[in-house]
Motif scaffolding. Structure first.
Motif, PDB file in Angstrom:
ATOM      1  N   UNK A  18       0.826  -1.208   0.000  1.00 47.33           N
ATOM      2  CA  UNK A  18       0.000   0.000   0.000  1.00 47.33           C
ATOM      3  C   UNK A  18       0.860   1.258   0.000  1.00 47.33           C
ATOM      4  N   UNK A  21       2.334   2.189  -3.241  1.00 51.31           N
ATOM      5  CA  UNK A  21       1.445   2.734  -4.270  1.00 51.31           C
ATOM      6  C   UNK A  21       1.218   4.234  -4.091  1.00 51.31           C
ATOM      7  N   UNK A  22       1.513   4.731  -2.893  1.00 51.85           N
ATOM      8  CA  UNK A  22       1.235   6.140  -2.599  1.00 51.85           C
ATOM      9  C   UNK A  22       2.037   7.064  -3.507  1.00 51.85           C
ATOM     10  N   UNK A  23       3.241   6.625  -3.870  1.00 50.46           N
ATOM     11  CA  UNK A  23       4.088   7.448  -4.724  1.00 50.46           C
ATOM     12  C   UNK A  23       3.952   6.931  -6.151  1.00 50.46           C
ATOM     13  N   UNK A  24       3.613   7.821  -7.088  1.00 48.15           N
ATOM     14  CA  UNK A  24       3.428   7.351  -8.457  1.00 48.15           C
ATOM     15  C   UNK A  24       4.735   6.818  -9.037  1.00 48.15           C
ATOM     16  N   UNK A 207       3.231  17.381  -4.209  1.00 50.96           N
ATOM     17  CA  UNK A 207       1.790  17.351  -3.939  1.00 50.96           C
ATOM     18  C   UNK A 207       1.400  16.062  -3.218  1.00 50.96           C
ATOM     19  N   UNK A 208       1.982  14.946  -3.681  1.00 50.29           N
ATOM     20  CA  UNK A 208       1.699  13.664  -3.029  1.00 50.29           C
ATOM     21  C   UNK A 208       2.053  13.744  -1.546  1.00 50.29           C
ATOM     22  N   UNK A 211      -0.421  15.949   0.390  1.00 48.10           N
ATOM     23  CA  UNK A 211      -1.696  15.271   0.627  1.00 48.10           C
ATOM     24  C   UNK A 211      -1.544  14.231   1.737  1.00 48.10           C
ATOM     25  N   UNK A 212      -0.474  13.473   1.671  1.00 49.03           N
ATOM     26  CA  UNK A 212      -0.270  12.435   2.687  1.00 49.03           C
ATOM     27  C   UNK A 212      -0.158  13.050   4.081  1.00 49.03           C
ATOM     28  N   UNK A 213       0.570  14.176   4.174  1.00 49.43           N
ATOM     29  CA  UNK A 213       0.705  14.849   5.467  1.00 49.43           C
ATOM     30  C   UNK A 213      -0.672  15.300   5.975  1.00 49.43           C
ATOM     31  N   UNK A 217      -0.546  11.172   7.591  1.00 50.02           N
ATOM     32  CA  UNK A 217       0.566  10.230   7.462  1.00 50.02           C
ATOM     33  C   UNK A 217       1.770  10.771   8.226  1.00 50.02           C
ATOM     34  N   UNK A 221       6.294   7.133   7.473  1.00 52.05           N
ATOM     35  CA  UNK A 221       5.496   6.402   6.480  1.00 52.05           C
ATOM     36  C   UNK A 221       5.798   6.914   5.076  1.00 52.05           C
TER      37      UNK A 221
ATOM     38  N   UNK B  77      -4.073  14.962  13.304  1.00 48.90           N
ATOM     39  CA  UNK B  77      -4.841  15.115  12.064  1.00 48.90           C
ATOM     40  C   UNK B  77      -5.695  13.902  11.761  1.00 48.90           C
ATOM     41  N   UNK B  78      -5.344  12.781  12.347  1.00 43.83           N
ATOM     42  CA  UNK B  78      -6.206  11.607  12.149  1.00 43.83           C
ATOM     43  C   UNK B  78      -7.515  11.776  12.910  1.00 43.83           C
ATOM     44  N   UNK B  88      -6.970  18.574  -2.854  1.00 49.12           N
ATOM     45  CA  UNK B  88      -5.911  17.861  -3.566  1.00 49.12           C
ATOM     46  C   UNK B  88      -6.001  16.365  -3.291  1.00 49.12           C
ATOM     47  N   UNK B  90      -4.304  12.267  -4.529  1.00 53.60           N
ATOM     48  CA  UNK B  90      -3.212  11.563  -5.218  1.00 53.60           C
ATOM     49  C   UNK B  90      -3.751  11.224  -6.594  1.00 53.60           C
ATOM     50  N   UNK B  92      -2.778   9.724  -9.129  1.00 53.88           N
ATOM     51  CA  UNK B  92      -2.543   8.460  -9.833  1.00 53.88           C
ATOM     52  C   UNK B  92      -3.357   7.317  -9.225  1.00 53.88           C
ATOM     53  N   UNK B  93      -4.117   7.611  -8.150  1.00 49.22           N
ATOM     54  CA  UNK B  93      -4.919   6.554  -7.532  1.00 49.22           C
ATOM     55  C   UNK B  93      -6.405   6.836  -7.732  1.00 49.22           C
ATOM     56  N   UNK B 105      -3.006   5.300   5.485  1.00 48.91           N
ATOM     57  CA  UNK B 105      -1.768   5.816   6.082  1.00 48.91           C
ATOM     58  C   UNK B 105      -1.723   5.594   7.587  1.00 48.91           C
TER      59      UNK B 105
END
Ligand SMILES: Nc1ncnc2c1ncn2[C@@H]1O[C@H](COP(=O)(O)OP(=O)(O)OP(=O)(O)O)[C@@H](O)[C@H]1O
Ligand SMILES: [Mg+2]
Lengths: 302, 225
Positions: A18, A21-24, A207-208, A211-213, A217, A221, B77-78, B88, B90, B92-93, B105
């Protein structure tokens, strides 16, 4: 931080599918990283071969030549036999000498043959008598022996080979050092290249990361996704490079006597296993480099 | 939950917000209004620690934001679902994976959560778009996906910045319904919006307070809506 054990390493390699996959996927950086890791590993194999071979050479020269020396007796024809006997007596009494033997006329002739041809009348020429001296393990005191010989056998000259052996051993030592320096430089360059590639990837994926932050995340991670990718890529590339390097060394033409140094370039016995250290080492370098790059980048984000 | 005490914020120029104090009590429902550029988004960013105040104190779940490290903020933040004004993803998903991202995450993407995910996508009307990529979505679809992503973790607090900006009235009502339901379950809600009709619609269903940013201050708007 905990010390990583093997299950952690295995987990890392198998990976969190998983998180990955988060990073293109990135086509061009991936291929370039792979390629440069392979090239660096290929070069590392040669640098390693050089170091190992010159090390071996220095040892051999140091060893074999140190164990034998030559005593040369130049004297008028009527005294040469007496002086030879006297010298042999002295040598027998010298501690550290295993054996001493005057070369026969035939042996002397065969030594000169390459230069003067087979028909040289050795007996009639004022050729010095040679005595071959073999040391035992501990060796003898060359300085003391010279002093004693100069007193008892005035025509004797001891050649313990140090004079011409020493520069060769030094040169071989330098070459070996150069080999190791090359290896260090190769790994340093690899670290620099991977850092650059990782930084580019981190910038391209700003950007990825943002978004994760925002969805909670942790840095670890996010970093893992990048670190894992670059570590495995480097491992794969380096493995390929090492195999290619070993094949290239195996394919070196072997010219037994003439080559000497050149054909000595290679590994012997268990030494062939040595290059197998390169891929894991490269992977470790990649791990540290990407980890540092990712941590540094992430720390600057909100 | 979230407390601001004498908070001031400036981006380097003059102060944008001054002397703001507010406590978001558990289970409260707030609207945040104010002219464009008055600092609504900035205020919300202070609430989820994307910004630290230039002076004053922000406390998330009883902890001073300045004393929290990056992992603490990630964990906080969770518990705070955010719908950003500039959503925004991702890219590509697929949408479904993006909505489930907070679960992923935080290592909570279990099987029973996939059922929740499907229900949630259904509720925001994105069931048929679950496999689309975010760049293929319309503006309204993006906002609905963002709201779904903000609530999937069942967070204690939900902050929504113009969640209905690009959405027709029916769908706005539907999203409001979802937020009202969550509020009834005890979640704390704050919605920044210009849409007075939305506020009126909500007032019929929940005890909502309306905050207004005017002249750098936060004011409690009266019942004059
Ligand atoms: N990162 C930044 N750096 C400098 N100035 C900023 C930054 N972000 C916002 N601003 C300025 O701060 C002010 C408030 O911005 P903010 O986004 O909080 O307004 P807003 O109330 O959300 O407006 P809108 O209703 O249009 O969304 C604006 O004048 C904006 O130009
Ligand atoms: Mg705004």
């Amino acid at each position: 931080m905990k010390r990583p054990d093997f299950t952690q390493v295995a987990e890392f390699v198998v990976g969190d599918a998983q998180a990955d996959r988060m990073v293109p996927p990135t086509g061009i950086t991936a291929r370039l990283t792979l390629l440069s890791a392979a090239a660096m590993a290929f070069l590392a194999v040669f640098a390693l071969a050089l170091s190992v071979a010159t090390g071996r050479m220095a040892e051999r020269w140091g060893d074999e030549l140190a164990r034998s020396s030559t005593l040369r007796i130049s004297a008028p024809a009527d005294q040469i036999d007496a002086q030879t006997q006297a010298a042999l007596r002295v040598l027998e009494q010298t501690p550290g000498i295993a054996s001493a033997r005057a070369l026969t006329d035939e042996e002397q002739r065969s030594l000169l043959e390459p230069w003067f041809g087979p028909d040289l009348p050795v007996e009639t020429l004022p050729i010095p008598q040679l005595i071959e001296v073999i040391e035992d393990g501990a060796g003898y005191d060359a300085q003391g022996l010279r002093l004693r010989l100069s007193a008892e056998v005035p025509g004797a000259v001891l050649d313990d080979h140090t004079r011409w052996r020493q520069p060769l051993v030094t040169a071989a030592g330098r070459l070996r050092l150069l080999g190791w320096v090359s290896i260090v430089l190769i790994f340093g360059t690899m670290a620099a290249m991977i850092t650059l590639a990782a930084n580019a990837a981190l910038a391209a994926n700003a950007q990825v990361i943002a978004v994760l932050r925002l969805v909670g995340a942790r840095d670890s991670y996010i970093a893992k996704a990048f670190v894992r990718r670059y570590t495995l890529r480097t491992l794969g590339g380096a493995a390929f490079g090492v195999v290619a390097g070993l094949v290239a060394i195996l394919l070196l033409p072997s010219a037994q006597t003439a080559g000497g140094f050149l054909t000595g370039l290679g590994f012997q016995g268990a030494g062939w296993l040595l290059p197998l250290v390169i891929p894991p080492l490269a992977a470790a370098v990649a791990f540290v480099a990407t980890h540092l790059a990712a941590t540094r980048t992430l720390k600057e984000l909100p | 939950m979230i407390e601001l005490e004498n908070v001031a914020m400036s981006y380097g120029g003059g102060e944008l917000l001054s002397d703001i104090s507010l406590q978001l009590a558990p289970g409260s429902f707030h609207f945040l209004t104010g002219p464009s550029g008055s600092g609504k988004t900035t205020f919300l960013k202070l609430c989820y620690a994307a910004l630290t105040p230039t002076s004053g104190q922000v406390r998330l779940f009883d902890r001073d934001v300045r004393a929290m490290d990056r992992d603490d903020i990630a964990l906080a933040r969770r518990r705070i679902g955010v719908v950003h004004q500039d959503v925004q993803f991702l890219d590509h998903l697929p949408v479904a994976d993006n909505v489930a991202l907070p679960l992923t995450v935080s290592g909570r993407d279990t099987l029973d959560e996939t059922v929740n995910l499907r229900e949630l996508l259904n509720w925001v009307g994105l069931k048929s778009r679950a496999d689309a990529l975010p760049p293929e979505l319309s503006g309204g679809e993006r906002q609905r996906a963002a709201l779904a992503r903000a609530v999937i973790m069942s967070p204690d607090v939900i902050l929504a910045d113009e969640p209905t900006g690009n959405i027709d009235w029916d769908m706005s009502q539907r999203l409001l319904q979802l937020l009202v339901e969550l509020n009834r379950m005890g979640k704390t809600i704050m919605i920044a919006t210009h849409d007075l009709n939305l506020i009126r619609a909500a007032k019929g269903q929940v005890q909502a307070r309306v905050l207004r940013i005017a002249g750098r201050r936060l004011q409690l708007a009266g019942a004059d809506l």
